[in-house]
Design an enzyme around this catalytic site. Sequence first.
Site, mmCIF file in Angstrom:
data_model
loop_
_atom_site.group_PDB
_atom_site.id
_atom_site.type_symbol
_atom_site.label_atom_id
_atom_site.label_comp_id
_atom_site.label_asym_id
_atom_site.label_seq_id
_atom_site.Cartn_x
_atom_site.Cartn_y
_atom_site.Cartn_z
ATOM 1 N N ASP A 1 5.532 27.783 -32.276
ATOM 2 C CA ASP A 1 6.923 28.139 -32.590
ATOM 3 C C ASP A 1 7.726 26.858 -32.848
ATOM 4 O O ASP A 1 8.404 26.735 -33.872
ATOM 5 C CB ASP A 1 7.537 28.938 -31.427
ATOM 6 C CG ASP A 1 6.646 30.102 -31.018
ATOM 7 O OD1 ASP A 1 6.596 31.082 -31.774
ATOM 8 O OD2 ASP A 1 5.993 30.007 -29.967
ATOM 9 N N GLU B 1 -0.772 29.063 -36.152
ATOM 10 C CA GLU B 1 -0.205 29.123 -37.503
ATOM 11 C C GLU B 1 -0.113 27.749 -38.166
ATOM 12 O O GLU B 1 -0.662 27.523 -39.241
ATOM 13 C CB GLU B 1 1.194 29.767 -37.419
ATOM 14 C CG GLU B 1 1.871 29.874 -38.758
ATOM 15 C CD GLU B 1 3.088 30.797 -38.756
ATOM 16 O OE1 GLU B 1 3.110 31.798 -38.024
ATOM 17 O OE2 GLU B 1 4.027 30.517 -39.534
HETATM 18 O O1 TRH Z 1 -0.156 26.081 -30.393
HETATM 19 P P1 TRH Z 1 -0.401 27.285 -31.222
HETATM 20 O O2 TRH Z 1 -1.380 28.223 -30.712
HETATM 21 O O3 TRH Z 1 0.952 28.003 -31.427
HETATM 22 C C1 TRH Z 1 1.323 29.317 -31.670
HETATM 23 C C2 TRH Z 1 2.039 29.905 -30.543
HETATM 24 O O4 TRH Z 1 1.073 30.425 -29.648
HETATM 25 C C3 TRH Z 1 2.960 30.969 -31.011
HETATM 26 O O5 TRH Z 1 3.537 31.692 -29.974
HETATM 27 C C4 TRH Z 1 2.260 31.844 -31.978
HETATM 28 O O6 TRH Z 1 3.135 32.763 -32.412
HETATM 29 C C5 TRH Z 1 1.742 31.016 -33.109
HETATM 30 O O7 TRH Z 1 0.821 30.056 -32.609
HETATM 31 C C6 TRH Z 1 1.092 31.814 -34.194
HETATM 32 O O8 TRH Z 1 -0.926 26.843 -32.686
HETATM 33 P P2 TRH Z 1 -0.227 26.158 -33.941
HETATM 34 O O9 TRH Z 1 0.689 27.118 -34.627
HETATM 35 O O10 TRH Z 1 -1.287 25.610 -34.754
HETATM 36 O O11 TRH Z 1 0.621 24.972 -33.362
HETATM 37 C C7 TRH Z 1 0.045 23.801 -32.868
HETATM 38 C C8 TRH Z 1 0.911 22.608 -33.211
HETATM 39 O O12 TRH Z 1 0.436 21.472 -32.511
HETATM 40 C C9 TRH Z 1 0.876 22.257 -34.686
HETATM 41 O O13 TRH Z 1 2.182 21.940 -35.141
HETATM 42 C C10 TRH Z 1 0.010 21.017 -34.742
HETATM 43 C C11 TRH Z 1 0.327 20.375 -33.418
HETATM 44 N N1 TRH Z 1 -0.630 19.386 -32.909
HETATM 45 C C12 TRH Z 1 -0.268 18.054 -32.890
HETATM 46 O O14 TRH Z 1 0.847 17.721 -33.335
HETATM 47 N N2 TRH Z 1 -1.137 17.135 -32.387
HETATM 48 C C13 TRH Z 1 -2.355 17.459 -31.919
HETATM 49 O O15 TRH Z 1 -3.119 16.569 -31.469
HETATM 50 C C14 TRH Z 1 -2.743 18.842 -31.957
HETATM 51 C C15 TRH Z 1 -4.110 19.230 -31.477
HETATM 52 C C16 TRH Z 1 -1.849 19.775 -32.452
#
Ligand code: TRH
Length: 363
Positions: free
Chosen positions: A15, A258
């Site tokens: 989010d 996402e």
């Molecule tokens: O963390 P997520 O699973 O997030 C979500 C939430 O669960 C939310 O409630 C749900 O609705 C949504 O998914 C679909 O996965 P996401 O979306 O990939 O977000 C992870 C973020 O973390 C993304 O912006 C990338 C970042 N990230 C980094 O910046 N550095 C890192 O080392 C890693 C592994 C990720």
Amino acid sequence: MSFELFCRVVDNFGDAGVCWRLARRLAALGQSVRLWIDRPEVLARLLPALDARAAEQTLEGVRISPWDQAEHALPPRGGVVIEAFACVLPPAYEAAMAGRDCLWINLEYLSAEPWVEGCHGLPSPQANGVPKFFFFPGFTSATGGLLREPDLPARRKAAQAQDRDERLRALTGRSAGPAADDDALTVLLFCYSDAPLTGLQAALAGLERPVRLLVPGDRPPAVLHDQGGLRIVPIPFVPQTRFDELLWCCDLIFVRGEDSLVRALWAGVPLVWQIYRQAEDAHLNKLEAWLGRARWPGPAAELIRAWNLLDDAAVARTLPAALAAPIWSDWCARSRAWSAELADRSDLGQDLLDFCMRQRQTR
Ligand code: TRH
């Protein structure tokens, strides 16, 4: 235009991650942007320069403020208010929107399902008369598209011209492995805690080709261990601005949620997506819709189904099949092609700005 974006963190990073990326993009497009967020400490994990206790600060052209302050704030006159993922605006702020000529956007979650095309851009009539519209990210030109920065391909190309191990070391402080591992398959694992890791361990340890499995976070799950040609490489969580660089070091990427899915698509290499779980298995329909658009080779699609069904035995069976010739080269080629197709259209930030400008002109 003035944009105010509201973000409530449900869980994890997505989010905050999506909202921050959109806010940055709109600011880079020359707009005045404010992000209201209820849990700044979550955003601070992605954006280490953020002081999660500050009353307000401006980073990368975006004003960032804690959500509770919005309860006493007025919306910008003639501005656009973005309610991310139906987060519900503070009541007083919402009430003030009618008298201030605001446009209201409901930014939805990403889905590849066909109905999204019919709902994207539809009005959502409100009792207070404020014009409100649904805005759906998506994979086709009938949707709002995907977030992407214009300099992304050039940045990727410049990065990939440099030595991969050196990039990985500079980014994570971790050596990617001894020189003998030169032809090792570099895999990133970013998944939920229920992922079928026993199957993954068995599959990767059984491959002929050496594998280094990059695992972000404090400590890799206990089930993962060095075995055969498999080497587990714990890496720190990198800032979001550098996340792409991490993906560009990989041959195969496990992502979730996402935002990381979209970034892996831009990397243009094979990816295994763990979709966010929903009640009554609604996520499995979404996954099928996405697989239909991805058109991965059969064994790769089977692997992704097995991964999402948390089926260790099926992962142990399908992963080696997806990595075997000629499936692997087909998967690589299709990943490159889909990435290029998706990048061949304007991005979500630009689309949203254009949409809002059109709404303004027609009123
Ligand atoms: O963390 P997520 O699973 O997030 C979500 C939430 O669960 C939310 O409630 C749900 O609705 C949504 O998914 C679909 O996965 P996401 O979306 O990939 O977000 C992870 C973020 O973390 C993304 O912006 C990338 C970042 N990230 C980094 O910046 N550095 C890192 O080392 C890693 C592994 C990720």
